[in-house]
Design an enzyme around this catalytic site. Sequence first.
Site, PDB file in Angstrom:
ATOM      1  N   ASP A  88      -2.441  -5.942 -25.747  1.00 52.20           N
ATOM      2  CA  ASP A  88      -1.883  -7.292 -25.828  1.00 52.20           C
ATOM      3  C   ASP A  88      -3.042  -8.223 -26.181  1.00 52.20           C
ATOM      4  O   ASP A  88      -3.890  -8.515 -25.345  1.00 52.20           O
ATOM      5  CB  ASP A  88      -1.239  -7.676 -24.489  1.00 52.20           C
ATOM      6  CG  ASP A  88      -0.586  -9.061 -24.528  1.00 52.20           C
ATOM      7  OD1 ASP A  88      -0.979  -9.886 -25.393  1.00 52.20           O
ATOM      8  OD2 ASP A  88       0.293  -9.330 -23.691  1.00 52.20           O
ATOM      9  N   TYR A 119      -0.182  -9.600 -17.905  1.00 50.76           N
ATOM     10  CA  TYR A 119       0.666 -10.792 -18.041  1.00 50.76           C
ATOM     11  C   TYR A 119       1.894 -10.686 -17.122  1.00 50.76           C
ATOM     12  O   TYR A 119       2.533  -9.631 -17.053  1.00 50.76           O
ATOM     13  CB  TYR A 119       1.090 -10.940 -19.505  1.00 50.76           C
ATOM     14  CG  TYR A 119       2.092 -12.035 -19.735  1.00 50.76           C
ATOM     15  CD1 TYR A 119       1.733 -13.369 -19.622  1.00 50.76           C
ATOM     16  CD2 TYR A 119       3.412 -11.736 -20.048  1.00 50.76           C
ATOM     17  CE1 TYR A 119       2.666 -14.378 -19.813  1.00 50.76           C
ATOM     18  CE2 TYR A 119       4.346 -12.739 -20.248  1.00 50.76           C
ATOM     19  CZ  TYR A 119       3.965 -14.058 -20.127  1.00 50.76           C
ATOM     20  OH  TYR A 119       4.892 -15.043 -20.314  1.00 50.76           O
ATOM     21  N   ARG A 167      18.991  -9.084 -40.003  1.00 54.83           N
ATOM     22  CA  ARG A 167      18.368  -8.426 -38.840  1.00 54.83           C
ATOM     23  C   ARG A 167      17.413  -7.321 -39.280  1.00 54.83           C
ATOM     24  O   ARG A 167      16.310  -7.190 -38.769  1.00 54.83           O
ATOM     25  CB  ARG A 167      19.441  -7.878 -37.891  1.00 54.83           C
ATOM     26  CG  ARG A 167      18.880  -7.068 -36.746  1.00 54.83           C
ATOM     27  CD  ARG A 167      19.824  -6.870 -35.556  1.00 54.83           C
ATOM     28  NE  ARG A 167      21.236  -6.921 -35.834  1.00 54.83           N
ATOM     29  CZ  ARG A 167      21.965  -5.929 -36.375  1.00 54.83           C
ATOM     30  NH1 ARG A 167      21.396  -4.783 -36.675  1.00 54.83           N
ATOM     31  NH2 ARG A 167      23.248  -6.091 -36.594  1.00 54.83           N
ATOM     32  N   LYS A 196       1.768 -18.529 -28.519  1.00 55.85           N
ATOM     33  CA  LYS A 196       0.523 -19.119 -28.043  1.00 55.85           C
ATOM     34  C   LYS A 196      -0.341 -19.574 -29.224  1.00 55.85           C
ATOM     35  O   LYS A 196       0.002 -20.535 -29.883  1.00 55.85           O
ATOM     36  CB  LYS A 196      -0.194 -18.129 -27.127  1.00 55.85           C
ATOM     37  CG  LYS A 196       0.737 -17.438 -26.110  1.00 55.85           C
ATOM     38  CD  LYS A 196       1.338 -18.393 -25.096  1.00 55.85           C
ATOM     39  CE  LYS A 196       2.488 -17.792 -24.286  1.00 55.85           C
ATOM     40  NZ  LYS A 196       2.212 -16.561 -23.570  1.00 55.85           N
TER      41      LYS A 196
HETATM   42  C1  LIG Z   1       2.998 -15.528 -23.140  1.00 53.85           C
HETATM   43  C2  LIG Z   1       2.476 -14.140 -23.108  1.00 53.85           C
HETATM   44  C3  LIG Z   1       3.324 -13.038 -23.331  1.00 53.85           C
HETATM   45  C4  LIG Z   1       4.822 -13.191 -23.528  1.00 53.85           C
HETATM   46  O1  LIG Z   1       5.136 -13.893 -24.676  1.00 53.85           O
HETATM   47  P1  LIG Z   1       6.463 -14.806 -24.855  1.00 53.85           P
HETATM   48  O2  LIG Z   1       6.334 -15.281 -26.242  1.00 53.85           O
HETATM   49  O3  LIG Z   1       6.415 -15.861 -23.815  1.00 53.85           O
HETATM   50  O4  LIG Z   1       7.625 -13.894 -24.650  1.00 53.85           O
HETATM   51  C5  LIG Z   1       2.760 -11.777 -23.324  1.00 53.85           C
HETATM   52  N1  LIG Z   1       1.455 -11.591 -23.102  1.00 53.85           N
HETATM   53  C6  LIG Z   1       0.612 -12.619 -22.867  1.00 53.85           C
HETATM   54  C7  LIG Z   1      -0.820 -12.350 -22.628  1.00 53.85           C
HETATM   55  C8  LIG Z   1       1.096 -13.926 -22.855  1.00 53.85           C
HETATM   56  O5  LIG Z   1       0.259 -14.940 -22.611  1.00 53.85           O
END
Ligand SMILES: *Cc1c(COP(=O)(O)O)cnc(C)c1O
Length: 380
Positions: A167, A96, A44, A192
């Site tokens: 982000d 998001y 961890r 993504k």
């Molecule tokens: C998908 C997404 C998240 C969250 O990510 P997860 O891996 O699904 O927890 C945060 N910000 C954006 C812009 C996203 O597209």
Amino acid sequence: MHIQTAAVQTLRDHQHGAVVPPLHLASTFELDPATADGPFAYQRGSNPTRAELEQVLAVLDGAEHGFAFASGMAATAAAFSILETGDEVILSASVYGGTYRLVDKYFEARGLRARFVEDLGTLTEADVTERTRIVFVETPANPTLRITDLRRIVDLAHRGGALVVVDNTFMSGVLQRPLALGADVVVQSATKFLSGHSDILAGTITTNDADLAERFALAQKALGGVLPPFDSYRLIQTIKTLPLRLERQQANAIAIREHLGAHPAIGTVFFPGSHSEEEARIHASQASGPGAVLAFELAPEVDRVAFLRALRYPAYAVSLGGVESLICHPATMTHEAMTPEAQAEAGISPELLRLSVGIEDVADLVEDLDQALAAGLAAS
Ligand SMILES: *Cc1c(COP(=O)(O)O)cnc(C)c1O
């Protein structure tokens, strides 16, 4: 070193000369009995495979420190773990959906305040008060692809004593490097583009700030939402083709956006810079391309369900950034946690569809969209 070279060449196995670093699955590591110390102690806290991934993540973002988490939301939650009672976070209304959910469900009971601003472009110095700890920015925003001037936000936030967290999921370090523009922290959903194959859930944080890095290492250890070694290993693998995939996906997206923009059955098409010339200029000054996600509104005479059912290739699914195209309906899927009023404020109409463009042959994608639009028109 250019980014495609860095993605491939950052890691080697120096012990055996293997061109691919090994996968270490151990949950615990032998320590020196005299000092109870060693390079690794317990999975961890850190482990060799995650540490190697974190090195690549830092290189991709031009950062000193990288951290891998079990999901993008775990990364965002870890970024918010620096907040203390009374602190305020300023976010754009079209953040998001999961970030909205986190803030909406967890902040108030913990004495934290979230202030949603319809358009971060209108933020002024007076908005950043002494309570403001973080200005949280997504640019391009999801799903409207609105653009925020990162340099301007960094300047405003820093003058008010606040941090800027970006982000960067829609761009990745390949297209946009917020830390170089003065942002303090970058979070990403590695689920993504970084994963790119729709089969890993992961999140990342990068920063150049040593104190913040200590806080994020603590969040890994104390909160425990870390990325397992196997997924870390796979992410090291998928990142090698990230610049290549993104190049193809972006080229496809540009072609599709031009096609849809001229299509009579399509209303407004949204992509980075489409909102105004000002936003186009800002995006060009802070990113090297539009990415591979666009959104569009069907013309009123198109039956949405018939259109979506007729599509052969883009799967009707949430998520984005993978090699296969995906299409979704933000109002009922990604952004369903928002009230209809909050959706309207964020520019998410019931007609809006978001398309994440994959690496398929673009001629097949265009042909598929055309036949589905014809089916949608015929059904109404
Ligand atoms: C998908 C997404 C998240 C969250 O990510 P997860 O891996 O699904 O927890 C945060 N910000 C954006 C812009 C996203 O597209």
